[in-house]
Design a protein around this motif. Structure first.
Motif, PDB file in Angstrom:
ATOM      1  N   PHE A  62       0.835  -1.197   0.000  1.00  0.00           N
ATOM      2  CA  PHE A  62       0.000   0.000   0.000  1.00  0.00           C
ATOM      3  C   PHE A  62       0.874   1.254   0.000  1.00  0.00           C
ATOM      4  CE2 PHE A  62      -2.764   3.072   2.338  1.00  0.00           C
ATOM      5  CZ  PHE A  62      -3.723   3.200   1.352  1.00  0.00           C
ATOM      6  N   LEU A  63       1.874   1.278   0.869  1.00  0.00           N
ATOM      7  CA  LEU A  63       2.794   2.408   0.940  1.00  0.00           C
ATOM      8  C   LEU A  63       3.541   2.584  -0.387  1.00  0.00           C
ATOM      9  CD1 LEU A  63       3.821   4.526   3.006  1.00  0.00           C
ATOM     10  CD2 LEU A  63       5.600   2.887   3.611  1.00  0.00           C
ATOM     11  N   SER A  68       4.809   5.286  -5.464  1.00  0.00           N
ATOM     12  CA  SER A  68       5.089   5.140  -6.898  1.00  0.00           C
ATOM     13  C   SER A  68       4.075   5.888  -7.758  1.00  0.00           C
ATOM     14  CB  SER A  68       5.178   3.664  -7.294  1.00  0.00           C
ATOM     15  OG  SER A  68       3.991   2.979  -7.007  1.00  0.00           O
ATOM     16  N   CYS A  69       2.822   5.960  -7.331  1.00  0.00           N
ATOM     17  CA  CYS A  69       1.822   6.719  -8.081  1.00  0.00           C
ATOM     18  C   CYS A  69       2.192   8.200  -8.088  1.00  0.00           C
ATOM     19  CB  CYS A  69       0.431   6.502  -7.490  1.00  0.00           C
ATOM     20  SG  CYS A  69      -0.896   7.261  -8.454  1.00  0.00           S
ATOM     21  N   HIS A  70       2.562   8.710  -6.913  1.00  0.00           N
ATOM     22  CA  HIS A  70       2.979  10.116  -6.828  1.00  0.00           C
ATOM     23  C   HIS A  70       4.194  10.361  -7.725  1.00  0.00           C
ATOM     24  CE1 HIS A  70       3.517  14.068  -4.855  1.00  0.00           C
ATOM     25  NE2 HIS A  70       4.808  13.835  -5.088  1.00  0.00           N
ATOM     26  N   MET A  71       5.183   9.467  -7.660  1.00  0.00           N
ATOM     27  CA  MET A  71       6.398   9.632  -8.456  1.00  0.00           C
ATOM     28  C   MET A  71       6.088   9.647  -9.951  1.00  0.00           C
ATOM     29  SD  MET A  71       9.656   7.070  -8.907  1.00  0.00           S
ATOM     30  CE  MET A  71       8.603   5.872  -9.731  1.00  0.00           C
ATOM     31  N   LEU A  72       5.261   8.733 -10.396  1.00  0.00           N
ATOM     32  CA  LEU A  72       4.958   8.652 -11.829  1.00  0.00           C
ATOM     33  C   LEU A  72       4.228   9.907 -12.317  1.00  0.00           C
ATOM     34  CD1 LEU A  72       4.083   4.876 -11.977  1.00  0.00           C
ATOM     35  CD2 LEU A  72       6.127   5.995 -12.931  1.00  0.00           C
ATOM     36  N   TRP A  73       3.296  10.424 -11.507  1.00  0.00           N
ATOM     37  CA  TRP A  73       2.637  11.672 -11.879  1.00  0.00           C
ATOM     38  C   TRP A  73       3.633  12.825 -11.875  1.00  0.00           C
ATOM     39  CZ3 TRP A  73      -1.298  13.049 -14.512  1.00  0.00           C
ATOM     40  CH2 TRP A  73      -2.389  12.189 -14.618  1.00  0.00           C
ATOM     41  N   TYR A  74       4.493  12.865 -10.874  1.00  0.00           N
ATOM     42  CA  TYR A  74       5.470  13.938 -10.783  1.00  0.00           C
ATOM     43  C   TYR A  74       6.396  13.944 -12.002  1.00  0.00           C
ATOM     44  CZ  TYR A  74       9.189  16.903  -9.066  1.00  0.00           C
ATOM     45  OH  TYR A  74      10.118  17.910  -8.955  1.00  0.00           O
ATOM     46  N   ASP A  87      17.261  12.269 -11.094  1.00  0.00           N
ATOM     47  CA  ASP A  87      17.209  11.257 -10.039  1.00  0.00           C
ATOM     48  C   ASP A  87      15.986  11.520  -9.164  1.00  0.00           C
ATOM     49  OD1 ASP A  87      18.363   8.968  -8.745  1.00  0.00           O
ATOM     50  OD2 ASP A  87      19.010  10.280  -7.110  1.00  0.00           O
ATOM     51  N   TYR A  88      15.396  10.446  -8.685  1.00  0.00           N
ATOM     52  CA  TYR A  88      14.212  10.556  -7.826  1.00  0.00           C
ATOM     53  C   TYR A  88      14.248   9.378  -6.866  1.00  0.00           C
ATOM     54  CZ  TYR A  88       9.261  11.133  -6.492  1.00  0.00           C
ATOM     55  OH  TYR A  88       8.094  11.332  -5.807  1.00  0.00           O
ATOM     56  N   LYS A  89      14.179   9.671  -5.591  1.00  0.00           N
ATOM     57  CA  LYS A  89      14.092   8.635  -4.558  1.00  0.00           C
ATOM     58  C   LYS A  89      13.055   9.092  -3.555  1.00  0.00           C
ATOM     59  CE  LYS A  89      18.839   7.193  -4.908  1.00  0.00           C
ATOM     60  NZ  LYS A  89      20.146   7.733  -4.741  1.00  0.00           N
ATOM     61  N   ASP A  90      12.373   8.142  -2.970  1.00  0.00           N
ATOM     62  CA  ASP A  90      11.393   8.476  -1.940  1.00  0.00           C
ATOM     63  C   ASP A  90      11.579   7.509  -0.778  1.00  0.00           C
ATOM     64  OD1 ASP A  90       9.272   9.537  -0.530  1.00  0.00           O
ATOM     65  OD2 ASP A  90       7.722   8.663  -1.807  1.00  0.00           O
ATOM     66  N   ASN A  91      11.366   8.017   0.411  1.00  0.00           N
ATOM     67  CA  ASN A  91      11.423   7.210   1.617  1.00  0.00           C
ATOM     68  C   ASN A  91      10.103   7.426   2.362  1.00  0.00           C
ATOM     69  OD1 ASN A  91      12.454   5.573   3.608  1.00  0.00           O
ATOM     70  ND2 ASN A  91      13.583   7.210   4.617  1.00  0.00           N
ATOM     71  N   HIS A 111       8.481  11.380   1.148  1.00  0.00           N
ATOM     72  CA  HIS A 111       9.696  12.191   1.292  1.00  0.00           C
ATOM     73  C   HIS A 111      10.524  12.128   0.006  1.00  0.00           C
ATOM     74  CE1 HIS A 111       8.683  11.206   5.542  1.00  0.00           C
ATOM     75  NE2 HIS A 111       9.012  12.478   5.706  1.00  0.00           N
ATOM     76  N   PRO A 112      10.001  12.666  -1.094  1.00  0.00           N
ATOM     77  CA  PRO A 112      10.753  12.607  -2.342  1.00  0.00           C
ATOM     78  C   PRO A 112      12.030  13.447  -2.292  1.00  0.00           C
ATOM     79  CG  PRO A 112       8.491  13.385  -2.724  1.00  0.00           C
ATOM     80  CD  PRO A 112       8.705  13.324  -1.252  1.00  0.00           C
TER      81      PRO A 112
END
Length: 157
Positions: A62-63, A68-74, A87-91, A111-112
């Protein structure tokens, strides 16, 4: 105009030790997720619920879905705006609360950490996280706050 998208998966419980669910401790919480054309995913419950810590649990997935949905839209919005992300990383971090009626997520914070190629566009790149949040299908399906604390920097020449 609205469009519908349909998704299918096969989730198979693989935790029968030979006794089925004859007792709460008599079975494993393991399962396999199969989706046509994709690698199988091995899952289990969270260790707090007698699961296998080496496998993905529903809360992890779920997390990951939210992040990943937020990242793909971003990334989509940056590409449309001509902002080059290198580069893009999220924690992401989520909180789930158990109560007498079951459990539910109460918050998720993304936390992108984003690196772009043009330092003059950092403010604009940070602002696009708001729009990505508005567009995210998964975040729009939640009944709790999903927020983000983004950090954007530029590649050093």
């Amino acid at each position: 105009m609205s469009r519908k998208h349909h998704y299918k998966a096969l989730v198979t419980w693989t935790g029968n030790r030979g006794e089925g669910t004859t007792g709460y401790t008599s079975y494993d919480r393991n399962y396999t997720v199969q989706i046509d054309g994709k690698p199988d995913l091995k899952g289990s419950a969270d260790t707090a619920f007698r699961g296998d810590a080496s496998k993905y649990n529903p809360e992890d997935l779920f997390l990951i879905s939210l992040s990943s949905c937020h990242m793909l839209w971003y990334l989509h919005l940056c590409a449309d705006a001509g902002i080059v992300v290198s580069d893009y990383k999220d924690n992401p971090a989520g909180t789930m609360t158990e109560d007498p009626n079951g459990g539910h997520f109460t918050s998720v914070v993304l936390h992108p950490e984003v690196i772009i190629t043009d330092a003059s566009r950092i403010d604009e790149a940070n602002e696009l996280h708001r729009e990505a949040h508005k567009q995210c299908f998964i975040a729009n399906s939640c009944n709790f706050p999903v927020t983000h604390e983004a950090n954007c920097s530029a590649v050093k020449p």
